[in-house]
Design a protein around this motif. Structure first.
Motif, PDB file in Angstrom:
ATOM      1  N   UNK A  49       0.723  -1.362   0.009  1.00 28.78           N
ATOM      2  CA  UNK A  49       0.115   0.191  -0.134  1.00 28.78           C
ATOM      3  C   UNK A  49       0.966   1.334  -0.078  1.00 28.78           C
ATOM      4  N   UNK A  50       1.918   1.422   0.818  1.00 29.08           N
ATOM      5  CA  UNK A  50       2.910   2.499   0.796  1.00 29.08           C
ATOM      6  C   UNK A  50       3.324   2.917  -0.656  1.00 29.08           C
ATOM      7  N   UNK A  51       3.636   1.640  -1.330  1.00 29.10           N
ATOM      8  CA  UNK A  51       4.149   1.958  -2.636  1.00 29.10           C
ATOM      9  C   UNK A  51       3.157   2.442  -3.669  1.00 29.10           C
ATOM     10  N   UNK A  52       2.068   1.998  -3.396  1.00 28.54           N
ATOM     11  CA  UNK A  52       1.034   2.404  -4.500  1.00 28.54           C
ATOM     12  C   UNK A  52       0.574   3.904  -4.101  1.00 28.54           C
ATOM     13  N   UNK A 295     -12.885  -3.566 -16.222  1.00 28.85           N
ATOM     14  CA  UNK A 295     -12.537  -2.719 -15.372  1.00 28.85           C
ATOM     15  C   UNK A 295     -11.245  -2.102 -15.997  1.00 28.85           C
ATOM     16  N   UNK A 296     -10.273  -3.088 -16.398  1.00 30.86           N
ATOM     17  CA  UNK A 296      -9.039  -2.934 -17.070  1.00 30.86           C
ATOM     18  C   UNK A 296      -9.255  -2.292 -18.410  1.00 30.86           C
ATOM     19  N   UNK A 297     -10.348  -2.513 -19.211  1.00 32.41           N
ATOM     20  CA  UNK A 297     -10.537  -1.842 -20.578  1.00 32.41           C
ATOM     21  C   UNK A 297     -10.854  -0.348 -20.469  1.00 32.41           C
ATOM     22  N   UNK A 298     -11.698   0.196 -19.388  1.00 37.04           N
ATOM     23  CA  UNK A 298     -12.014   1.557 -19.204  1.00 37.04           C
ATOM     24  C   UNK A 298     -11.323   2.300 -18.599  1.00 37.04           C
ATOM     25  N   UNK A 299     -10.424   1.637 -17.334  1.00 37.89           N
ATOM     26  CA  UNK A 299      -9.504   2.721 -16.928  1.00 37.89           C
ATOM     27  C   UNK A 299      -8.057   2.748 -17.562  1.00 37.89           C
ATOM     28  N   UNK A 300      -8.407   3.486 -18.490  1.00 36.60           N
ATOM     29  CA  UNK A 300      -7.143   3.473 -19.530  1.00 36.60           C
ATOM     30  C   UNK A 300      -5.869   4.342 -19.141  1.00 36.60           C
ATOM     31  N   UNK A 301      -5.853   5.088 -18.048  1.00 41.04           N
ATOM     32  CA  UNK A 301      -4.827   5.912 -17.312  1.00 41.04           C
ATOM     33  C   UNK A 301      -4.429   5.123 -16.098  1.00 41.04           C
ATOM     34  N   UNK A 302      -4.964   3.881 -15.709  1.00 41.21           N
ATOM     35  CA  UNK A 302      -4.546   3.338 -14.593  1.00 41.21           C
ATOM     36  C   UNK A 302      -3.189   3.001 -14.555  1.00 41.21           C
ATOM     37  N   UNK A 303      -2.064   3.168 -13.421  1.00 43.40           N
ATOM     38  CA  UNK A 303      -0.921   2.815 -13.443  1.00 43.40           C
ATOM     39  C   UNK A 303      -0.718   1.792 -12.268  1.00 43.40           C
ATOM     40  N   UNK A 304      -1.383   1.931 -11.023  1.00 42.53           N
ATOM     41  CA  UNK A 304      -1.018   1.303  -9.825  1.00 42.53           C
ATOM     42  C   UNK A 304      -2.415   0.682  -9.517  1.00 42.53           C
ATOM     43  N   UNK A 305      -2.234  -0.627  -9.325  1.00 37.96           N
ATOM     44  CA  UNK A 305      -3.508  -1.321  -8.676  1.00 37.96           C
ATOM     45  C   UNK A 305      -3.303  -2.313  -7.605  1.00 37.96           C
ATOM     46  N   UNK A 306      -3.955  -2.229  -6.534  1.00 37.82           N
ATOM     47  CA  UNK A 306      -3.617  -3.257  -5.400  1.00 37.82           C
ATOM     48  C   UNK A 306      -5.110  -3.820  -5.268  1.00 37.82           C
ATOM     49  N   UNK A 307      -5.165  -5.145  -5.687  1.00 37.85           N
ATOM     50  CA  UNK A 307      -6.389  -5.626  -5.593  1.00 37.85           C
ATOM     51  C   UNK A 307      -6.599  -6.724  -4.255  1.00 37.85           C
ATOM     52  N   UNK A 308      -7.541  -6.824  -3.668  1.00 36.78           N
ATOM     53  CA  UNK A 308      -7.897  -8.008  -2.800  1.00 36.78           C
ATOM     54  C   UNK A 308      -9.147  -8.435  -2.911  1.00 36.78           C
ATOM     55  N   UNK A 309      -9.239  -9.662  -3.501  1.00 38.16           N
ATOM     56  CA  UNK A 309     -10.516 -10.530  -3.733  1.00 38.16           C
ATOM     57  C   UNK A 309     -10.283 -11.872  -2.948  1.00 38.16           C
ATOM     58  N   UNK A 310     -11.260 -12.393  -2.573  1.00 36.54           N
ATOM     59  CA  UNK A 310     -11.255 -13.887  -1.937  1.00 36.54           C
ATOM     60  C   UNK A 310     -12.255 -14.558  -2.706  1.00 36.54           C
ATOM     61  N   UNK A 311     -11.818 -15.774  -3.310  1.00 41.50           N
ATOM     62  CA  UNK A 311     -12.696 -16.348  -4.327  1.00 41.50           C
ATOM     63  C   UNK A 311     -12.895 -17.595  -3.708  1.00 41.50           C
ATOM     64  N   UNK A 312     -14.200 -18.186  -3.408  1.00 38.11           N
ATOM     65  CA  UNK A 312     -14.313 -19.348  -2.966  1.00 38.11           C
ATOM     66  C   UNK A 312     -13.870 -20.479  -3.971  1.00 38.11           C
ATOM     67  N   UNK A 313     -13.576 -21.534  -3.180  1.00 38.22           N
ATOM     68  CA  UNK A 313     -13.175 -22.666  -3.888  1.00 38.22           C
ATOM     69  C   UNK A 313     -14.456 -23.577  -4.450  1.00 38.22           C
ATOM     70  N   UNK A 314     -14.757 -23.284  -5.647  1.00 37.77           N
ATOM     71  CA  UNK A 314     -15.809 -23.849  -6.182  1.00 37.77           C
ATOM     72  C   UNK A 314     -15.437 -25.013  -7.382  1.00 37.77           C
ATOM     73  N   UNK A 315     -14.553 -25.473  -7.443  1.00 34.89           N
ATOM     74  CA  UNK A 315     -13.891 -26.410  -8.326  1.00 34.89           C
ATOM     75  C   UNK A 315     -12.980 -27.600  -7.740  1.00 34.89           C
TER      76      UNK A 315
END
Length: 430
Positions: A49-52, A295-315
């Motif tokens: 986060x400090x780097x972002x 999201x990536x297609x529309x945010x054409x100027x995005x330089x830094x992204x910190x993403x936190x998602x928890x995907x349930x194990x359904x496979x």
């Protein structure tokens, strides 16, 4: 015979001693205020986060080190004789809490400090959570953190901002919108209606919790889910208004629920350059590849992204695979995602990557390894300018001929057959 007057040196020592006590008190209250906002950064203490946000450890101590030294008496400083423009210039360096204290000095200072130009940075969470002086009597207001008094400060500050209509460049709050008695949603809505946000560039909106309020330990599952969904509805309405009024926003930090309406509103902020999306709730059941692609297609100027998602194990693999494509992205942190694995990158300008492997336990119970792409090959194909992976500096052709240190790193972040070791429990850190 009259008593002799004390020497000037003796008076200076007395003044110095008194000013030292006052200075210690101001520092302690300042540290409490910093802790309330510092909790925002601490939420990401395991991430970059400090780097972002382009912060460093020195920035956290900048305010305390930059305070004026009042150890010597300031009787020779003719502040009251300064021109009004000079006073305004000096006050422009103060934070909002210090400006609020200055407004209590005299009527003249209050008149000058009510100008909207001083309140370009609005941080509700930096308000003190200690008891107000008039409420420090009684058993209710004895704890160091008093939510009752913090709520009073929030509403008082909100009324003040509604009166002066500030031109805001930075906005931050950490308030639970769903609590039935706090009514913090009305505070945020009033701020959006009365403030001028045309110049807003930085916003941190933690809409799921109030640090000053203790959690409800005896809350039932039904009540929790009701407040969970109610908070989502409130934020969706607030975020819709926020996006409409903030066309110049470039930095955004907030929990995100990945609903279709909020994704569409987020994609309207085409000027975003730094984005931090924290998880909302335990799992992100509705997060899909289409959401990430949109999201990536529309945010054409995005330089830094910190993403936190928890995907349930359904496979049968314990994680889902995703592709990320962005021509502008230079920094990507997905180290706090769980059940999230990269199968393809198309980021020609990516320089720094933070990644970690967090599969669910189901993956450890398999007899055969899942068919997942190698991270080395993904980076070779999709990030030709990559310079760092988890702080490890990449030399030329490092990914083609990795040394021992890089191989050890890949063993901890890659799930392919090549990097999977026999000691899987130790490898996954579970």
């Amino acid at each position: 015979m009259s008593a002799a007057r004390p020497s000037r040196a003796h008076v200076s020592r007395k003044v110095r001693k008194k000013s030292g006590r006052g200075r210690d008190g101001s520092l302690s209250s300042g540290s409490q205020n910093k802790m309330s906002f510092g909790s925002q950064v601490d939420r990401y203490h395991r991430t970059s986060f400090p780097l972002v946000m382009d912060l460093s450890s020195e920035d956290e101590m900048q305010d305390s080190e930059g305070m004026m030294d009042t150890s010597e008496p300031l009787e020779n400083l003719p502040f009251q004789q300064l021109p009004e423009l000079c006073k305004i210039k000096i006050w422009s360096f103060l934070h909002q809490n210090d400006l609020g204290r200055c407004m209590l000095v005299c009527t003249d200072w209050r008149r000058l400090l009510e100008k909207p130009q001083f309140w370009s940075s609005v941080r509700f969470s930096s308000l003190s959570s200690s008891c107000l002086p008039q409420d420090r009597i009684g058993p209710v207001h004895t704890d160091p953190v008093c939510h009752h008094c913090f709520r009073k400060r929030v509403f008082s500050f909100s009324q003040f901002l509604a009166r002066i209509h500030p031109v805001v460049k930075e906005f931050q709050f950490c308030l639970d919108l769903s609590h039935p008695t706090d009514q913090f949603n009305a505070v945020v809505e009033q701020f959006l209606e009365t403030a001028n946000l045309n110049s807003l560039t930085h916003a941190e909106m933690n809409w799921k919790e109030s640090p000053s309020r203790a959690p409800l330990d005896q809350e039932s599952v039904q009540d929790y889910m009701y407040r969970y969904r109610r908070r989502q509805r409130m934020f969706s309405r607030i975020f819709d208004t926020f996006v409409t009024l903030s066309p110049q926003i470039s930095t955004l930090v907030m929990p995100f629920d990945w609903t279709d309406k909020n994704i569409k509103n987020l994609c309207r902020l085409t000027g975003l350059e730094k984005l931090v999306l924290e998880k909302y709730g335990i799992f992100n059941h509705i997060f899909t590849q289409d959401h990430l692609t949109m999201l990536m297609k529309n945010l054409v100027n995005l330089k830094k992204l910190l993403l936190e998602v928890w995907i349930p194990a359904n496979n049968n693999r314990g994680m889902e695979v995703y592709s990320i494509e962005s021509p502008s992205l230079t920094f990507l942190d997905i180290s706090q995602c769980k059940g999230f694995y990269i199968k393809k990158l198309n980021t020609p300008n990516l320089l720094n990557l933070r990644i970690a492997r967090h599969p669910w336990r189901k993956m450890l119970l398999q007899t055969q390894s899942p068919v997942l792409p190698c991270v080395c090959q993904v980076l070779l194909d999709g990030a030709p300018k990559l310079q760092e992976v988890n702080g490890f500096h990449l030399e030329r052709n490092s990914l083609i001929h990795p040394n021992d240190e890089l191989s050890t790193l890949m063993n901890t972040i890659c799930c392919c057959l090549r990097h999977k070791t026999v000691s899987s429990i130790e490898m996954y850190g579970m």
